[in-house]
Design an enzyme around this catalytic site. Sequence first.
Site, PDB file in Angstrom:
ATOM      1  CG  ASP A   5      18.571  44.415  57.596  1.00 38.51           C
ATOM      2  OD1 ASP A   5      17.526  44.535  56.937  1.00 38.51           O
ATOM      3  OD2 ASP A   5      19.475  45.275  57.586  1.00 38.51           O
ATOM      4  CG  ASP A  47      15.858  47.647  54.622  1.00 36.65           C
ATOM      5  OD1 ASP A  47      16.015  46.661  55.348  1.00 36.65           O
ATOM      6  OD2 ASP A  47      16.801  48.266  54.061  1.00 36.65           O
ATOM      7  CG  HIS A  78      19.106  52.503  52.196  1.00 38.79           C
ATOM      8  ND1 HIS A  78      18.026  51.895  51.634  1.00 38.79           N
ATOM      9  CD2 HIS A  78      19.410  51.771  53.299  1.00 38.79           C
ATOM     10  CE1 HIS A  78      17.703  50.828  52.354  1.00 38.79           C
ATOM     11  NE2 HIS A  78      18.517  50.728  53.388  1.00 38.79           N
ATOM     12  CG  HIS A  90      21.056  50.423  49.342  1.00 38.30           C
ATOM     13  ND1 HIS A  90      21.798  50.996  50.346  1.00 38.30           N
ATOM     14  CD2 HIS A  90      20.618  49.253  49.843  1.00 38.30           C
ATOM     15  CE1 HIS A  90      21.805  50.201  51.401  1.00 38.30           C
ATOM     16  NE2 HIS A  90      21.104  49.124  51.118  1.00 38.30           N
ATOM     17  CD  GLU A 148      20.306  50.133  57.077  1.00 40.55           C
ATOM     18  OE1 GLU A 148      20.601  49.055  57.612  1.00 40.55           O
ATOM     19  OE2 GLU A 148      20.059  50.238  55.865  1.00 40.55           O
ATOM     20  CD  GLU A 182      17.031  48.960  57.606  1.00 40.95           C
ATOM     21  OE1 GLU A 182      17.394  47.782  57.783  1.00 40.95           O
ATOM     22  OE2 GLU A 182      17.204  49.575  56.534  1.00 40.95           O
TER      23      GLU A 182
HETATM   24 MN    MN Z   1      17.866  46.446  56.262  1.00 43.11          MN
HETATM   25 MN    MN Z   2      18.489  49.179  54.863  1.00 41.17          MN
END
Ligand code: MN
Ligand code: MN
Length: 297
Positions: A83, A94, A154, A162, A187, A282
Amino acid sequence: MPLAEEYFKAGKIASEVRERVKKSINIGSKLIDIAEAVEQSVVSRGAQPAFPCNICLNSVAAHYTPQINDDLKVREGDVVKVDFGVHINGYIVDTAFTLSFNVKYDAMVRAVEVMLQEALKVIKADVKAGEVGRAVQTAAQRLGFKPIVNLSGHAIAPYAVHAGLSIPNTYTAGTPSLKLGQVYAIEPFATTQKGAGVVVNGPSTNIFSLVARKPLGDSSLNLFADELWSRFRTLPFTYRQIRDLGDAAWLEHAVKTLIQKRVLRGYPMLVEARSEFVAQAEHTVTPVENGVVVLTE
Ligand code: MN
Ligand code: MN
């Protein structure tokens, strides 16, 4: 207002790095080498890591980044989640993927990709976050897995990974809606039917971020906090990114002190509550009138 051009550039870089790194991971790969390869590939393409590359094995769901002398390697039987985030001038994307080196979990890794695709299908401007959760949950149940209920997607804002709104991985009533011109990370996480479907804090913390700036009554700590601000702003970091700022013992002391003074916060590693294996997928997206643009596709 149209989305900043940087989001599209960062998304393209994240996608290229993800697909390249995916192919490079094998049994025997050291986690620290994977993380550094991800971060260096991001930098070599003219962007910056938005947070240290997380690599979580098996029942570790999130918030573990390999350390300088980390001995962990990918072994036969492992499920490996990678990630990472990319930013250009604070515009963050992300993305994450999971690789299975264990036939027992191949279906769960495929399932989480389907859960993500089902979530993307329902996203458009003004869809309720809870409806995205419903799509994730329905797909998980149909495929025979449990979503992790206390991990979520998020909203993303400049220099904030976030940023307020959570996008749950189960149906949730009364949630706000996703807005045109905003950026969101979607995600889903899946675990087995034996799992609790919940994560709890694990034994260590190695990711931190600045949450306040104030005088610390100690010049070396003030300098340290200033340097963290200049390098990372409010973005997460880890020890290996600040190894030039002091020896390991002093850094540990400084980080601990800043956490006590509520200048830094730590992100403890998160593990499945019944130690069942976890998979994650994600993408970062932006909703449009009749669908979604996947920035990290
Ligand atoms: Mn991530
Ligand atoms: Mn994330």
